[in-house]
Scaffold this active site. Structure first.
Site, PDB file in Angstrom:
ATOM      1  CB  SER A   9      -0.943  -0.010   1.215  1.00  0.00           C
ATOM      2  OG  SER A   9      -0.273  -0.415   2.386  1.00  0.00           O
ATOM      3  CB  THR A  42      -2.443  12.007   5.184  1.00  0.00           C
ATOM      4  OG1 THR A  42      -2.125  13.082   4.309  1.00  0.00           O
ATOM      5  CG2 THR A  42      -1.363  10.955   5.125  1.00  0.00           C
ATOM      6  CG  HIS A  71      -5.006   8.433   6.350  1.00  0.00           C
ATOM      7  ND1 HIS A  71      -3.769   8.512   6.962  1.00  0.00           N
ATOM      8  CD2 HIS A  71      -4.869   7.511   5.375  1.00  0.00           C
ATOM      9  CE1 HIS A  71      -2.931   7.677   6.380  1.00  0.00           C
ATOM     10  NE2 HIS A  71      -3.580   7.061   5.395  1.00  0.00           N
ATOM     11  NE  ARG A 101      -4.085  11.965  19.811  1.00  0.00           N
ATOM     12  CZ  ARG A 101      -3.087  12.093  20.658  1.00  0.00           C
ATOM     13  NH1 ARG A 101      -3.231  11.635  21.890  1.00  0.00           N
ATOM     14  NH2 ARG A 101      -1.946  12.638  20.296  1.00  0.00           N
ATOM     15  N   GLY A 102      -4.891  11.794  15.326  1.00  0.00           N
ATOM     16  CA  GLY A 102      -4.346  13.080  14.862  1.00  0.00           C
ATOM     17  C   GLY A 102      -3.438  13.625  15.936  1.00  0.00           C
ATOM     18  CE1 TYR A 139       2.340   6.277  16.291  1.00  0.00           C
ATOM     19  CE2 TYR A 139       0.563   5.041  17.351  1.00  0.00           C
ATOM     20  CZ  TYR A 139       0.994   6.086  16.553  1.00  0.00           C
ATOM     21  OH  TYR A 139       0.068   6.940  16.011  1.00  0.00           O
ATOM     22  CD  GLU A 152       2.360   2.757  22.229  1.00  0.00           C
ATOM     23  OE1 GLU A 152       2.601   3.624  23.080  1.00  0.00           O
ATOM     24  OE2 GLU A 152       2.199   2.998  21.026  1.00  0.00           O
ATOM     25  CD  GLN A 170       5.157   7.230  12.837  1.00  0.00           C
ATOM     26  OE1 GLN A 170       5.324   7.187  11.606  1.00  0.00           O
ATOM     27  NE2 GLN A 170       4.394   8.121  13.424  1.00  0.00           N
ATOM     28  CG  PHE A 210       9.009  13.512   8.536  1.00  0.00           C
ATOM     29  CD1 PHE A 210       8.401  14.747   8.485  1.00  0.00           C
ATOM     30  CD2 PHE A 210       9.076  12.750   7.367  1.00  0.00           C
ATOM     31  CE1 PHE A 210       7.874  15.233   7.301  1.00  0.00           C
ATOM     32  CE2 PHE A 210       8.559  13.230   6.186  1.00  0.00           C
ATOM     33  CZ  PHE A 210       7.960  14.467   6.146  1.00  0.00           C
TER      34      PHE A 210
HETATM   35  P1  FAD Z   1      -4.493   6.833  19.811  1.00  0.00           P
HETATM   36  O1  FAD Z   1      -4.595   5.396  19.414  1.00  0.00           O
HETATM   37  O2  FAD Z   1      -5.710   7.545  20.197  1.00  0.00           O
HETATM   38  O3  FAD Z   1      -3.323   6.982  20.813  1.00  0.00           O
HETATM   39  C1  FAD Z   1      -2.693   8.229  21.088  1.00  0.00           C
HETATM   40  C2  FAD Z   1      -1.893   8.136  22.385  1.00  0.00           C
HETATM   41  O4  FAD Z   1      -2.780   8.131  23.481  1.00  0.00           O
HETATM   42  C3  FAD Z   1      -1.037   6.882  22.561  1.00  0.00           C
HETATM   43  O5  FAD Z   1       0.099   7.218  23.314  1.00  0.00           O
HETATM   44  C4  FAD Z   1      -1.950   5.947  23.330  1.00  0.00           C
HETATM   45  O6  FAD Z   1      -1.211   4.977  24.041  1.00  0.00           O
HETATM   46  C5  FAD Z   1      -2.671   6.936  24.230  1.00  0.00           C
HETATM   47  N1  FAD Z   1      -4.057   6.573  24.569  1.00  0.00           N
HETATM   48  C6  FAD Z   1      -4.970   5.998  23.759  1.00  0.00           C
HETATM   49  N2  FAD Z   1      -6.150   5.889  24.396  1.00  0.00           N
HETATM   50  C7  FAD Z   1      -5.978   6.435  25.624  1.00  0.00           C
HETATM   51  C8  FAD Z   1      -6.815   6.640  26.749  1.00  0.00           C
HETATM   52  N3  FAD Z   1      -8.103   6.239  26.744  1.00  0.00           N
HETATM   53  N4  FAD Z   1      -6.305   7.247  27.851  1.00  0.00           N
HETATM   54  C9  FAD Z   1      -5.011   7.653  27.886  1.00  0.00           C
HETATM   55  N5  FAD Z   1      -4.155   7.469  26.839  1.00  0.00           N
HETATM   56  C10 FAD Z   1      -4.637   6.879  25.734  1.00  0.00           C
HETATM   57  N6  FAD Z   1      -2.067  12.011  11.723  1.00  0.00           N
HETATM   58  C11 FAD Z   1      -2.922  12.848  11.076  1.00  0.00           C
HETATM   59  O7  FAD Z   1      -3.234  13.929  11.595  1.00  0.00           O
HETATM   60  N7  FAD Z   1      -3.418  12.526   9.839  1.00  0.00           N
HETATM   61  C12 FAD Z   1      -3.112  11.368   9.201  1.00  0.00           C
HETATM   62  O8  FAD Z   1      -3.600  11.126   8.096  1.00  0.00           O
HETATM   63  C13 FAD Z   1      -2.239  10.460   9.864  1.00  0.00           C
HETATM   64  N8  FAD Z   1      -1.920   9.259   9.318  1.00  0.00           N
HETATM   65  C14 FAD Z   1      -1.153   8.379  10.009  1.00  0.00           C
HETATM   66  C15 FAD Z   1      -0.932   7.097   9.485  1.00  0.00           C
HETATM   67  C16 FAD Z   1      -0.171   6.159  10.173  1.00  0.00           C
HETATM   68  C17 FAD Z   1       0.028   4.807   9.574  1.00  0.00           C
HETATM   69  C18 FAD Z   1       0.388   6.505  11.442  1.00  0.00           C
HETATM   70  C19 FAD Z   1       1.235   5.513  12.203  1.00  0.00           C
HETATM   71  C20 FAD Z   1       0.171   7.759  11.991  1.00  0.00           C
HETATM   72  C21 FAD Z   1      -0.609   8.700  11.286  1.00  0.00           C
HETATM   73  N9  FAD Z   1      -0.886   9.961  11.825  1.00  0.00           N
HETATM   74  C22 FAD Z   1      -1.721  10.827  11.147  1.00  0.00           C
HETATM   75  C23 FAD Z   1      -0.305  10.378  13.104  1.00  0.00           C
HETATM   76  C24 FAD Z   1      -1.230  10.069  14.322  1.00  0.00           C
HETATM   77  O9  FAD Z   1      -2.405  10.839  14.238  1.00  0.00           O
HETATM   78  C25 FAD Z   1      -0.443  10.434  15.577  1.00  0.00           C
HETATM   79  O10 FAD Z   1       0.609   9.525  15.773  1.00  0.00           O
HETATM   80  C26 FAD Z   1      -1.280  10.630  16.830  1.00  0.00           C
HETATM   81  O11 FAD Z   1      -0.485  11.319  17.805  1.00  0.00           O
HETATM   82  C27 FAD Z   1      -1.764   9.351  17.472  1.00  0.00           C
HETATM   83  O12 FAD Z   1      -2.729   8.757  16.700  1.00  0.00           O
HETATM   84  P2  FAD Z   1      -3.358   7.308  17.100  1.00  0.00           P
HETATM   85  O13 FAD Z   1      -4.460   7.070  16.164  1.00  0.00           O
HETATM   86  O14 FAD Z   1      -2.290   6.306  17.220  1.00  0.00           O
HETATM   87  O15 FAD Z   1      -3.934   7.688  18.539  1.00  0.00           O
END
Ligand code: FAD
Length: 280
Positions: A9, A42, A71, A101-102, A139, A152, A170, A210
């Site tokens: 992909s 994205t 995304h 999450r973003g 991650y 995590e 990541q 990055f």
């Molecule tokens: P989550 O899964 O919500 O986790 C975020 C953090 O919070 C982690 O440290 C987790 O352990 C912690 N956590 C989760 N749930 C809880 C809870 N209930 N209480 C306390 N802590 C918690 N970003 C963009 O803006 N746009 C994109 O298109 C984009 N594409 C991406 C594609 C890939 C493949 C990857 C790996 C990342 C991408 N990102 C993108 C970046 C991503 O949005 C960030 O890494 C963001 O900080 C975390 O997103 P997540 O979905 O992993 O969050």
């Protein structure tokens, strides 16, 4: 090492100028020839809007012949607005989403109707049932906000329990971190396919920037060599290709279920990588 059936992909970002649009079109056309399993686009990264993602997704879905996965992050305006986009995507034949999450603002403020990605996954499952397969992020070298490896894994599992059907990592340059993460997931009963995210190395400054933002580690032996090449772009590309080809070969030999390549809207680095992997 790469087999004809290895799922690939490629990730793109929505273009924001005429020049970027031209580069984007040239890139997807060349990468479509590799018959990837899907393209993803994205949202929000670098300030792009859901409209920009939607436009790029619709263009690709109509013209590329490759299934497209938009995304979606928690930074949508409202649940209602998101529901509208999801219905629209489904009508256009989209069957896969990447839900995130973003990144939070520097002050940690939450934006949008969801706090964490698992809530977004739950919403999509409630609204759309099984219409989409859902990829989420993970991650191997830990998210920058991660409290501990256990936390995590706990929060990753919440996304799986909410309905994620696959995950993309990541990027990383240490294959052992991936294998260790997969082991931990298996021990915790997480069995969804976890596809490694691969960032080709073409530009030292960009890679440093990055990596600072997302917490991915560049091993010292790679960093020192890249630094030493200075402005010698050709040597950086050649060295980067060698490093990333070795990484991908190890990952595939060790059972990785495909490769997700962060194309940055350029076809050349991805094409060179796939060519090298096909020969290996
Ligand atoms: P989550 O899964 O919500 O986790 C975020 C953090 O919070 C982690 O440290 C987790 O352990 C912690 N956590 C989760 N749930 C809880 C809870 N209930 N209480 C306390 N802590 C918690 N970003 C963009 O803006 N746009 C994109 O298109 C984009 N594409 C991406 C594609 C890939 C493949 C990857 C790996 C990342 C991408 N990102 C993108 C970046 C991503 O949005 C960030 O890494 C963001 O900080 C975390 O997103 P997540 O979905 O992993 O969050």
């Amino acid at each position: 090492m790469l087999k004809a059936w290895t799922p690939l992909s490629f990730e793109f970002f929505p273009p924001r100028s005429d020049e970027q649009q031209q580069r984007f079109e040239a890139a997807w056309r060349e990468l479509a020839a590799l018959k990837p399993e899907y393209f993803s686009v994205t949202f929000g990264a670098g300030g792009s809007s859901l409209d920009a993602t939607h436009k790029a997704v619709m263009g690709l879905q109509a013209n590329s012949g490759v299934p497209v996965a938009p995304h979606v992050s928690c930074k949508v305006d409202s649940r209602e607005a998101l529901a509208g986009y999801l219905d629209d995507y489904a009508k256009a034949g989209v069957r896969r989403l990447v839900l995130l999450r973003g990144d939070r603002q520097a002050d940690g403020a939450e934006e949008g109707p969801f706090c964490y990605a698992n809530e977004l996954v739950s919403f999509v499952r409630e609204h759309c049932g099984d219409r989409f397969s859902i990829e989420v992020a993970c991650y191997p070298e830990f998210h920058p906000e991660s409290a501990s490896p256990g936390a995590e894994l706990k929060y990753f599992r919440r996304k799986v329990d909410a309905g994620a059907t696959g995950a993309i990592t990541q990027y990383f340059y240490n294959a052992d971190s991936y294998f260790r993460f997969i082991d931990d997931c298996q021990k915790a009963g997480i069995t969804i396919p976890i596809r490694p995210g691969i960032l080709p190395i073409t530009n030292y400054r960009q890679l440093s920037r990055f990596s600072e933002q997302c917490g991915a580690e560049i091993p010292q032996w790679i960093l020192k060599r890249l630094e030493a090449y200075g402005e010698d772009r050709e040597s950086i590309r050649a060295f980067g290709l060698e490093v990333v080809t070795d990484l991908c070969s190890r990952l595939l030999r060790g059972g990785a279920p495909g490769l997700h390549i962060y194309s940055l809207n350029q076809s050349d680095p991805s094409l060179r990588l796939i060519q090298r992997l096909t020969k290996d």
